[in-house]
Design a protein around this motif. Structure first.
Motif, PDB file in Angstrom:
ATOM      1  N   LYS A   1       0.837  -1.201   0.000  1.00 35.18           N
ATOM      2  CA  LYS A   1       0.000   0.000   0.000  1.00 35.18           C
ATOM      3  C   LYS A   1       0.874   1.254   0.000  1.00 35.18           C
ATOM      4  O   LYS A   1       0.544   2.246  -0.663  1.00 35.18           O
ATOM      5  N   SER A   2       1.972   1.211   0.731  1.00 32.41           N
ATOM      6  CA  SER A   2       2.913   2.329   0.737  1.00 32.41           C
ATOM      7  C   SER A   2       3.545   2.507  -0.642  1.00 32.41           C
ATOM      8  O   SER A   2       3.720   3.640  -1.116  1.00 32.41           O
ATOM      9  N   ASN A   3       3.870   1.399  -1.296  1.00 37.46           N
ATOM     10  CA  ASN A   3       4.402   1.472  -2.658  1.00 37.46           C
ATOM     11  C   ASN A   3       3.399   2.115  -3.612  1.00 37.46           C
ATOM     12  O   ASN A   3       3.769   2.904  -4.483  1.00 37.46           O
ATOM     13  N   LEU A   4       2.129   1.759  -3.444  1.00 33.58           N
ATOM     14  CA  LEU A   4       1.087   2.347  -4.291  1.00 33.58           C
ATOM     15  C   LEU A   4       1.020   3.856  -4.090  1.00 33.58           C
ATOM     16  O   LEU A   4       0.926   4.617  -5.064  1.00 33.58           O
ATOM     17  N   ALA A   5       1.082   4.297  -2.842  1.00 34.23           N
ATOM     18  CA  ALA A   5       1.048   5.729  -2.563  1.00 34.23           C
ATOM     19  C   ALA A   5       2.243   6.440  -3.195  1.00 34.23           C
ATOM     20  O   ALA A   5       2.108   7.534  -3.772  1.00 34.23           O
ATOM     21  N   ALA A   6       3.423   5.805  -3.123  1.00 30.86           N
ATOM     22  CA  ALA A   6       4.624   6.400  -3.711  1.00 30.86           C
ATOM     23  C   ALA A   6       4.510   6.478  -5.232  1.00 30.86           C
ATOM     24  O   ALA A   6       4.895   7.488  -5.845  1.00 30.86           O
ATOM     25  N   LEU A   7       3.961   5.439  -5.846  1.00 30.82           N
ATOM     26  CA  LEU A   7       3.788   5.444  -7.295  1.00 30.82           C
ATOM     27  C   LEU A   7       2.763   6.491  -7.728  1.00 30.82           C
ATOM     28  O   LEU A   7       2.957   7.183  -8.733  1.00 30.82           O
ATOM     29  N   ARG A   8       1.674   6.612  -6.993  1.00 28.15           N
ATOM     30  CA  ARG A   8       0.658   7.606  -7.331  1.00 28.15           C
ATOM     31  C   ARG A   8       1.251   9.018  -7.317  1.00 28.15           C
ATOM     32  O   ARG A   8       0.983   9.827  -8.201  1.00 28.15           O
ATOM     33  N   THR A   9       2.074   9.302  -6.312  1.00 26.24           N
ATOM     34  CA  THR A   9       2.714  10.618  -6.220  1.00 26.24           C
ATOM     35  C   THR A   9       3.687  10.814  -7.384  1.00 26.24           C
ATOM     36  O   THR A   9       3.669  11.868  -8.050  1.00 26.24           O
ATOM     37  N   ALA A  10       4.518   9.814  -7.643  1.00 24.74           N
ATOM     38  CA  ALA A  10       5.540   9.939  -8.675  1.00 24.74           C
ATOM     39  C   ALA A  10       4.949  10.039 -10.070  1.00 24.74           C
ATOM     40  O   ALA A  10       5.463  10.761 -10.933  1.00 24.74           O
ATOM     41  N   LEU A  11       3.848   9.345 -10.307  1.00 22.78           N
ATOM     42  CA  LEU A  11       3.250   9.300 -11.643  1.00 22.78           C
ATOM     43  C   LEU A  11       2.195  10.378 -11.865  1.00 22.78           C
ATOM     44  O   LEU A  11       1.661  10.512 -12.972  1.00 22.78           O
ATOM     45  N   GLY A  12       1.894  11.138 -10.815  1.00 23.41           N
ATOM     46  CA  GLY A  12       0.904  12.199 -10.946  1.00 23.41           C
ATOM     47  C   GLY A  12      -0.498  11.651 -11.101  1.00 23.41           C
ATOM     48  O   GLY A  12      -1.246  12.076 -12.000  1.00 23.41           O
TER      49      GLY A  12
END
Length: 329
Positions: A316-327
């Motif tokens: 879930k933390s990885n998903l949050a990081a990807l969402r931020t990075a990918l806009g």
């Protein structure tokens, strides 16, 4: 970079024989800890499955201690020797050569290679994404079996990072559950219930990723090594690894130059590094390209530095990081 070290085959063989001798002199009439199954897991993703599915009926020991990079694992004589006495050895062939060799030499009666429970793909040593015939939402129109090949022989060339795809990981979970049911039929109903619960959680995780990454400003992310090929393919993303699948591989100057161009063209914002490997190269690339850095955890182990206490939380933390990075929108 870390240097990969293996126990010589002769030493492993000696340890196995020593372990068999010790086992024959011990009272093997009962499993340890009040009759619980003795399960040996190779590293964290296997340990998590064994603990969640086995529940109170298993005692799980991981060969890889927290904080140890799994690829660099050195097995002790004690670890190697006790493999033959385990009720189940759960491992993933292709990640840890020392474990693969020790399991082979142990001749343990019940071993389970997680790679045989799903399909593996040859992402090769190439870096970068691949076109898999995606629809307008970035998802594979024909599913993944069309592009996947069955695990064959020694798995040479196959990408072993299957646990980073919740769908494939759920397939592995089902196989682990069936093995435990067969090994310990008296508690089969509990194993089945625990498996169903975990598969449900992984299904919810898959839904969260599909929903959370459906609409983004960019589909490309840069990471230290190409551990996220299955995840990228599942959710229509493009992984650009600084190094290849091997976390110890050094990127070439040409690759660094390529990343500069890719970052500009694809509007990449972030260079990801991981918790158990050096972040030096990632930070150098980020500095040279003017990008920020963040953690994308390959979940090869849980430590105090992990952004979560278990597989589900870290994913879930990885998903949050990807969402931020990918806009993500």
């Amino acid at each position: 970079m870390n240097v990969r070290r293996l126990i010589p085959a002769a030493a492993v063989t000696g340890a196995v024989l020593l372990g068999l001798t010790a086992c024959s002199s011990a009272d093997g009439s009962e499993h340890k800890d009040g009759g619980r199954l003795d399960v040996v897991a190779s590293f964290y993703p296997m340990q998590f499955l064994a603990e969640r599915i086995g529940g109170e009926h298993v005692e799980v020991t991981s060969l890889t201690k927290p904080g140890v990079e799994p690829h660099d694992l050195e097995l002790t004589y004690r670890q190697t020797g006790r493999l033959a006495d385990a009720d189940l050895i759960l491992y993933l062939k292709g990640i840890q050569p020392a474990v693969d060799e020790a399991v082979k030499l142990s001749e343990a009666p019940n071993t389970l290679d997680a790679a045989t429970l799903t399909t593996l793909e040859d992402h090769g040593t190439e870096v970068g994404g691949h076109d898999h015939g995606e629809d307008e939402h970035g998802h594979d129109e024909h599913g993944h079996d069309e592009h996947a090949h069955e695990h064959e022989g020694d798995g040479a060339g196959a990408d072993p990072h299957i646990w980073l795809d919740p769908v494939r990981y759920a397939e592995v979970a089902k196989g682990v559950g069936k093995n435990l049911e067969k090994t310990d039929p008296a508690h089969a109903a509990d194993y089945r219930e625990n498996t169903d619960a975990l598969v449900g959680e992984l299904g919810a995780l898959d839904t969260a990723y599909r929903t959370g990454l459906k609409n983004t400003e960019t589909r490309t992310f840069i990471t230290t090594h190409s551990a996220f090929g299955y995840l990228a393919e599942r959710y229509g993303l493009t992984q650009e690894g600084i190094a290849g699948i091997d976390p110890e591989a050094e990127p070439s100057p040409a690759r660094i130059s390529d990343l500069h161009s890719i970052a500009e063209k694809e509007k990449v914002t972030t260079v990801f590094f991981e918790t158990l490997a050096s972040d030096k190269t990632a930070k150098t690339v980020a500095r040279d390209t003017g990008l920020r850095t963040d953690v994308l955890d390959p979940l090869e182990g849980i430590t105090d530095a992990s952004k979560g206490d278990d597989y589900i939380e870290v994913m879930k933390s990885n998903l949050a990081a990807l969402r931020t990075a990918l806009g993500a929108k």
